[in-house]
Scaffold this motif. Sequence first.
Motif, short mmCIF file in Angstrom:
data_model
loop_
_atom_site.label_atom_id
_atom_site.label_comp_id
_atom_site.label_asym_id
_atom_site.label_seq_id
_atom_site.Cartn_x
_atom_site.Cartn_y
_atom_site.Cartn_z
N ASP A 300 -2.15 21.03 -14.40
CA ASP A 300 -0.91 20.29 -14.66
C ASP A 300 -1.07 19.18 -15.71
N PHE A 301 -2.30 18.81 -15.98
CA PHE A 301 -2.50 17.65 -16.85
C PHE A 301 -3.28 17.97 -18.13
N ARG A 302 -3.70 19.21 -18.27
CA ARG A 302 -4.61 19.53 -19.38
C ARG A 302 -3.97 19.27 -20.75
N ASN A 303 -2.66 19.42 -20.84
CA ASN A 303 -2.11 19.25 -22.19
C ASN A 303 -1.98 17.79 -22.61
N SER A 304 -2.39 16.86 -21.72
CA SER A 304 -2.49 15.45 -22.17
C SER A 304 -3.59 15.34 -23.23
N LEU A 305 -4.49 16.33 -23.27
CA LEU A 305 -5.57 16.32 -24.27
C LEU A 305 -5.06 16.62 -25.67
N LYS A 306 -3.79 16.96 -25.79
CA LYS A 306 -3.22 17.21 -27.13
C LYS A 306 -2.94 15.90 -27.87
N CYS A 307 -3.01 14.79 -27.16
CA CYS A 307 -2.60 13.49 -27.72
C CYS A 307 -3.33 13.16 -29.03
N ILE A 308 -2.58 12.70 -30.03
CA ILE A 308 -3.20 12.28 -31.30
C ILE A 308 -3.19 10.76 -31.44
N LYS A 309 -2.91 10.07 -30.34
CA LYS A 309 -3.01 8.60 -30.27
C LYS A 309 -2.14 7.91 -31.34
N CYS A 310 -0.88 8.30 -31.38
CA CYS A 310 0.02 7.67 -32.35
C CYS A 310 0.66 6.41 -31.77
N GLY A 311 0.67 6.28 -30.44
CA GLY A 311 1.29 5.11 -29.80
C GLY A 311 2.80 5.21 -29.68
N GLY A 312 3.39 6.31 -30.13
CA GLY A 312 4.85 6.44 -30.11
C GLY A 312 5.44 6.31 -28.71
N CYS A 313 4.72 6.85 -27.71
CA CYS A 313 5.25 6.78 -26.34
C CYS A 313 5.27 5.35 -25.82
N MET A 314 4.34 4.53 -26.33
CA MET A 314 4.32 3.11 -25.90
C MET A 314 5.50 2.36 -26.50
N ASN A 315 5.75 2.61 -27.80
CA ASN A 315 6.80 1.86 -28.50
C ASN A 315 8.18 2.13 -27.92
N THR A 316 8.34 3.30 -27.32
CA THR A 316 9.67 3.64 -26.80
C THR A 316 9.81 3.33 -25.31
N CYS A 317 8.69 3.17 -24.62
CA CYS A 317 8.74 3.06 -23.15
C CYS A 317 9.32 1.71 -22.71
N PRO A 318 10.41 1.71 -21.93
CA PRO A 318 11.01 0.43 -21.51
C PRO A 318 10.08 -0.38 -20.61
N VAL A 319 9.21 0.29 -19.88
CA VAL A 319 8.29 -0.44 -19.00
C VAL A 319 7.17 -1.07 -19.84
N TYR A 320 6.61 -0.30 -20.77
CA TYR A 320 5.54 -0.84 -21.62
C TYR A 320 6.05 -2.03 -22.44
N ARG A 321 7.23 -1.87 -23.01
CA ARG A 321 7.75 -2.93 -23.90
C ARG A 321 7.97 -4.23 -23.14
N LYS A 322 8.31 -4.11 -21.86
CA LYS A 322 8.59 -5.31 -21.07
C LYS A 322 7.36 -5.83 -20.32
N SER A 323 6.34 -4.99 -20.14
CA SER A 323 5.22 -5.46 -19.31
C SER A 323 3.94 -5.69 -20.10
N GLY A 324 3.89 -5.23 -21.36
CA GLY A 324 2.71 -5.49 -22.19
C GLY A 324 1.57 -4.54 -21.86
N GLY A 325 0.77 -4.20 -22.86
CA GLY A 325 -0.28 -3.20 -22.69
C GLY A 325 -1.38 -3.60 -21.73
N LEU A 326 -1.68 -4.91 -21.67
CA LEU A 326 -2.82 -5.31 -20.82
C LEU A 326 -2.50 -5.15 -19.33
#
Length: 458
Positions: A300-326
């Motif tokens: 169920d999780f193997r295709n997470s290995l396709k990630c190219i580390k662009c950070g796009g999912c972080m920039n759009t995520c309402p939780v990330y944007r409000k809670s900070g990466g740390l």
Amino acid sequence: MKQTETKDHSGLAEDFIKDEERVNWHDGALWYIREKRDIASKQIPEWEALREAASQIKNNVISNLHDYLLQFEANLIKNGVKVHWANNADEHNAIVYSILKAKGITEMVKSKSMLTEECHLNEYLEERGIGVINSDLGEYIQQLDNEPPSHIVLPCIHKRKEEIGELFHEHLGTEKGLSDPTLLTRVARKHLRNVFLTRRGALTGVNFAVAETGEYVVCTNEGNADMGAHLSEVQIASMGLEKIIPQKKHLSVFLRLLARSATGQPITIYSSHYKKPREGQEMHLILVDAGRTRQLGRTDFRNSLKCIKCGGCMNTCPVYRKSGGLSYHNTISGPIGAILAPNLDMKKHADLPYASTLCGSCSNVCPVKINIHEQLYKWRQVIVKEGYAANTKALGMKAMAWTLASPEKFSTAGKAGRWFLHNIPFVVNNKFNPWYKQREMPEGPKESFAEWYAKNEK
Ligand code: SF4
């Protein structure tokens, strides 16, 4: 390194949101990048076709990883590069140390590499008397503050320019109160220039490794990877096993997607190809597993290995944007971090898949079409099944399942809830109810929908 690991995501997020002004500009800055990404992606009509192509290429890679890795290794050796394999972070760090020690190198410069952050390489080398300077400006700032990166592309996006000015004053002797970004960048540039000229060892990450040629590509906007690699006697590259792409022509797909998804640029300023050592230079490449093959084995999780580390999912995520990466207490934060981290340590990271609204915005922007929000949902199920969910959550879920399994119990619970809300609301709306803390609770309705419907259906 500053410790941020004693609390879970919600506890750390609570600390972050205390500074409302910071939350607002953090949110705004990341949303601005998300909007730039939208504009850049719409400039090329074949955007969706590119995403599909990237996704299919990566599907091929993760299905044939073994063969591509061996092909890549054979070509590296043919090109004169020394190849090392590391099962885990300790093995990776020991390999880097042994390479530097053999050459008597006591100082190294390093460009952005989330893998070495994951392995805590800097701490490992420093304990053994080898100094490391991070040369990516954002990572350099984070290093001065003894703090890990909070974002994979924008490591210090959570810091005010005044805070950076203060750090430079303390560590680099700039004038107190200086916070002009251009002037601060000039100071860092001058300092790093001297580092590049004097370090005999340099380490870079790897964005893409081409199996058919044995070359690898490192993308930076500052040219810092090139400065380190070109001026060093010993060049080391550390890469996760999943960074392979089959052929050189596939780079045209990934390079176009990466920069647009990451920062909204049509192309990263430097996409440097490294193939063989120059005369007199030693070149090493370390292939690191560190949990990747375990993730590959999780259907169920193997295709997470396709990630190219662009950070796009972080920039759009309402939780990330409000809670900070740390607040994610993991090297890779945000939605992708939340599906990679439980694979590494399910108990320690059991909270992360819950740090999401499951809105699906992450999956919508992902350039390689990872079904991130579905995996977050799936991880929640695995975590509960494996017994790693918080006791309160597990008990709450059991009670919900029991209640929702029968219309009678559901109706009785609804009646009881409405009675409490009308007569003694503090039983529900109190400081121990986390849902109540940041919300104005609505008044309880007079009747349930079923009761209303029974009265009004005719
Ligand atoms: S999961 Fe997708 S959007 Fe997120 S960093 Fe990886 S490639 Fe980018």
